[in-house]
Design a protein around this motif. Structure first.
Motif, short mmCIF file in Angstrom:
data_model
loop_
_atom_site.label_atom_id
_atom_site.label_comp_id
_atom_site.label_asym_id
_atom_site.label_seq_id
_atom_site.Cartn_x
_atom_site.Cartn_y
_atom_site.Cartn_z
N PRO A 8 67.76 36.29 -18.87
CA PRO A 8 67.33 37.00 -17.67
C PRO A 8 67.89 38.43 -17.66
N SER A 9 67.43 39.22 -16.72
CA SER A 9 67.95 40.59 -16.59
C SER A 9 69.29 40.58 -15.85
N TRP A 10 69.46 39.57 -14.99
CA TRP A 10 70.75 39.43 -14.34
C TRP A 10 70.95 37.96 -13.98
N VAL A 11 72.20 37.55 -13.93
CA VAL A 11 72.50 36.17 -13.59
C VAL A 11 73.86 36.10 -12.93
N PHE A 107 67.10 48.49 -28.62
CA PHE A 107 67.92 47.75 -27.68
C PHE A 107 67.08 47.07 -26.60
N GLY A 108 67.52 45.89 -26.21
CA GLY A 108 66.94 45.22 -25.08
C GLY A 108 67.44 45.87 -23.80
N PRO A 109 66.86 45.49 -22.67
CA PRO A 109 67.24 46.10 -21.40
C PRO A 109 68.57 45.62 -20.85
N GLY A 110 69.16 44.61 -21.48
CA GLY A 110 70.47 44.13 -21.06
C GLY A 110 70.40 43.03 -20.02
N THR A 111 71.46 42.26 -19.97
CA THR A 111 71.63 41.19 -18.99
C THR A 111 72.96 41.37 -18.29
#
Lengths: 116, 111
Positions: A8-11, A107-111
């Protein structure tokens, strides 16, 4: 251009639980993916190198049993933070290297992981 | 692996002023890459320098690689508010393809 997604983008999770983060290369094959961690206002620190079909290579000081990496296909690598603790809260970013070209990483957008 | 020191850590400029960030290594670098990370975002690749003395330009951005391949700089001419972010240099790690990042230079541009 090459696109890398993360999910996910955030958890937000409770201390002691495990969290899985997925990293996908959407339009190219990535034999090698990398996992970085970035604490607030700090630089990116390489955690491990993930190679498709083989074991990940961890950087010194990174616990392989805590940060499980699986690179099951040429387009997917997963990072599982096991038994997460508040000090594991951080921004986790993956990158993927294509199979051709000068070795540019995408790079991915980060989590963003927050452990309560 | 190759390591790199980056300065300054922060830079605050008025819009229209120039900005430069520097990366230095004690060892000869095979190549150096530059990334920009906007607040809350992820690093975005800007450029890779490989040749000794190389100079590359992207609109208002000028990238240089030193003759000895031990230092590099990123110069922005006439900064704009859209230039705000952290600029990182990165060099190959022991792993070969992974990157070791400099600590970054955070640029703040005020109108």
């Amino acid at each position: 251009g090459a696109v890398v997604s993360q999910h996910p983008s955030w958890v937000i999770c409770k201390s002691g639980t495990s969290v899985k983060i997925e990293c996908r290369s959407l339009d190219f094959q990535a034999t090698t993916m990398f996992w970085y961690r970035q604490f607030p206002k700090q630089s990116l620190m390489l955690m491990a190198t993930s190679n498709e079909g083989s074991k990940a290579t961890y950087e010194q000081g990174v616990e392989k049993d805590k940060f499980l990496i699986n690179h099951a296909s040429l387009t997917l690598s997963t990072l599982t933070v096991t038994s997460a603790h508040p000090e594991d809260s951080s921004f986790y970013i993956c990158s993927a290297r294509g199979t051709s070209g000068p070795g540019t990483q995408y790079f991915g957008p980060g989590t963003r992981l927050t452990v309560l | 692996g190759q390591q790199v020191m980056q300065i300054p850590q922060y830079q605050h400029v008025q819009e229209g002023e120039d900005f430069t960030t520097y990366c230095n290594s004690s060892t000869t670098l095979s190549n150096i890459q530059w990334y920009k990370q906007r607040p809350g975002g992820h690093p975005v690749f800007l450029i890779q320098l490989v040749k000794s003395g190389e100079v590359k330009k992207q609109k208002r951005l000028t990238f240089q690689f030193g003759e000895a391949k031990k230092n590099s700089s990123l110069h922005i001419t006439a900064t704009q508010t859209t230039d705000v972010g952290t600029y990182f240099c990165a060099v190959p790690s022991n792993s070969g393809y992974a990157l070791n990042f400099g600590k970054g230079t955070s640029l703040l541009v005020t109108p």
